[in-house]
Design a protein around this motif. Sequence first.
Motif, PDB file in Angstrom:
ATOM      1  N   SER A  24      -8.032  -3.286  -1.327  1.00  0.00           N
ATOM      2  CA  SER A  24      -8.428  -2.137  -0.509  1.00  0.00           C
ATOM      3  C   SER A  24      -9.935  -2.127  -0.340  1.00  0.00           C
ATOM      4  CB  SER A  24      -7.979  -0.837  -1.196  1.00  0.00           C
ATOM      5  OG  SER A  24      -8.445   0.279  -0.482  1.00  0.00           O
ATOM      6  N   SER A  79       0.833  -1.201   0.000  1.00  0.00           N
ATOM      7  CA  SER A  79       0.000   0.000   0.000  1.00  0.00           C
ATOM      8  C   SER A  79       0.874   1.261   0.000  1.00  0.00           C
ATOM      9  CB  SER A  79      -0.910   0.022   1.231  1.00  0.00           C
ATOM     10  OG  SER A  79      -1.605   1.247   1.320  1.00  0.00           O
ATOM     11  N   VAL A 100      -7.921  -2.206   4.614  1.00  0.00           N
ATOM     12  CA  VAL A 100      -7.378  -3.105   3.601  1.00  0.00           C
ATOM     13  C   VAL A 100      -7.442  -4.533   4.117  1.00  0.00           C
ATOM     14  CG1 VAL A 100      -5.821  -1.404   2.567  1.00  0.00           C
ATOM     15  CG2 VAL A 100      -5.022  -2.780   4.493  1.00  0.00           C
TER      16      VAL A 100
END
Length: 645
Positions: free
Chosen positions: A411, A384, A417
């Motif tokens: 996500s 991420s 997430v």
Amino acid sequence: MIDTNMKASVRIGSGPKQKLSNNDHHHQRSDFLKTHGEAIAAGLSGLLILLAWLSEGNLETFSVILYLTAYVIGGFAKAREGIVSLVSEKKLDVNLLMLLAAAGAAAIGYWAEGALLIFIFALSGALEEYSEGRSRRDLSALLSLKPETARILVNGEEREISIDELSVGDSVLVKPGEQIPADGTVIRGASEVNQATITGESVPVEKNKGMEVFTGTMNGTGSLLIRVDRRAEESTFAKILRLVREAEEQTPPSQGQIDRLEGIYVKAVLVVTGLLLLLPPVLLGWSWGDTVYRAMVFMVVASPCAVVASIMPAVLSAMSNGARKGLLFKGGAYVQTLSEVKVVAFDKTGTLTRGELAVTDLIPLEGIDEGRLLQEAATLESLSEHPLARAIVVEAGRRGITFRQPERFESQTGRGVEAEWDGQLRRLGKPAWLLPEGMWSDQLKRLEAEGKTVVCLADEAGPMGLIALKDTIRPEAKAAVEQLKKLGVTPVMLTGDRQQTAEAIARQAGIEQVRAELLPEEKVKALRELEKACGPTVMVGDGVNDAPALAVATVGIAMGAAGSDVALETARVVLMNDDLNKVAEAIALGKRTWKIVRQNLIFAFGVIALLIITNFIQGIPLPLGVVGHEGSTLLVILNGLRLLR
């Protein structure tokens, strides 16, 4: 293969030395005369006056020739300024007034006094030029540091090109002791970089893979391979040069008022001098010799030289002082304005705080240790780019915790997430998404009251623990706020962040007034309200969203290294090393500058009034009038130069 980790002794510059051409020598001589011409002329004029004085009595004609030569050499620069002003601007200025007074003294036989007047006037001009030159050198030293070429790598081959040809994404090799030619990110190698030209830091900063570097800074003993992030004209260095050029064109409002009054004042002096030449012989029975003598004395002592020199040398010295300390004023006007400031408003994120989240608390479920909690969270967040994810990954790296990348990553918008590895699903996100109602409620309340962002990590069996993160306050913030309070300035926070978070940061910084959850236009409204209630305001910010507030504040101050392009363009003062202590230093420098300016103006007007009154009541010798008047001019300039310290 190029070894970007090699070490070498530091060398400044590169390439063979080139011989200077005749044209280069001519330019050097021209620059030297521009810089030191008035000082040389004053020195020669003084020497000629001394020789002429020693020749009086024995070689009268030779003495007069020497005095005339001193007039020409010492008065040339000021005569040219005065004539240019008269022809181009139709304006009578103090330069012409002084030359007329010197010519008048010579006309009635006072060669020495007229020459002395020219000499001291030239000397005061040389001192003024020194203060301007010192300021220009300190503000514009960056111009000489601008890199011209860059060494790029193309298919493993080195090629030297102009920095104007660099494109975003190019790979640039910087060897030991060379200037960094572009704003970019280190992609290979390690070194220490002297960033004094950009941030004002005296100690070189360690740079390695992933760290940002700036144009014009000096590489140390290691080699760096850099990816270009901004073109030459968009670099931080280029922005600073634009700010310097703006600064050199600005004058404070009070100097503008003095300049406008100068023409009127000079005309008044000439009119009064004319009346003094015509009326006393008729009305008071003075002799023509006495009348002309007193008229010349009046013209000398009434000249506003000291008044005109009271402001700019002091302001330029203050700007020079600030530039050396990492405070860049876009013009002298803002030095004056800062002296009157009553309120300083700070943005929160990136200004009072570092603008980077950091992990502050790890609260694992019983049976799970902090190391495992952080390892699982870092593995989940490793793919991420979210600021929360970066903070967790950085903290894991700092603790030496190894982690892997998940096999599947997804996500969940607005919640967090989720990722999968080793056949297990893990989630990380808002506590409301992953925690059963009532679980860890006390810890959550406490952490949120401290202004922290809290996320929960869970696997298929349920919650594993909480991770709290916070945008950490700058270490100097509290001391900077205290300094402002000591100066009688009220600190305020204006932020778009949540009220609870804003109040937590404000408490740490020592700020009592907080206005949170503001949109950019609401910050503008808040500043106008503060200015109406308290007086002149300063806004300190770094982001695009701060630009409207920076523009509407009496003085906008931007963070130089961390600030956005828009913030830097809009602000009137730039903190080159992002040190909040410099806000109070800027205000203190403004107050000190205008204290000295007021001293200068009171002294200058006082001396003029005293000399004029004495001349009318009993008359004063022309040499005393010259020394009194020009001496006061020298003193106010020297008083202003104290600000260089």
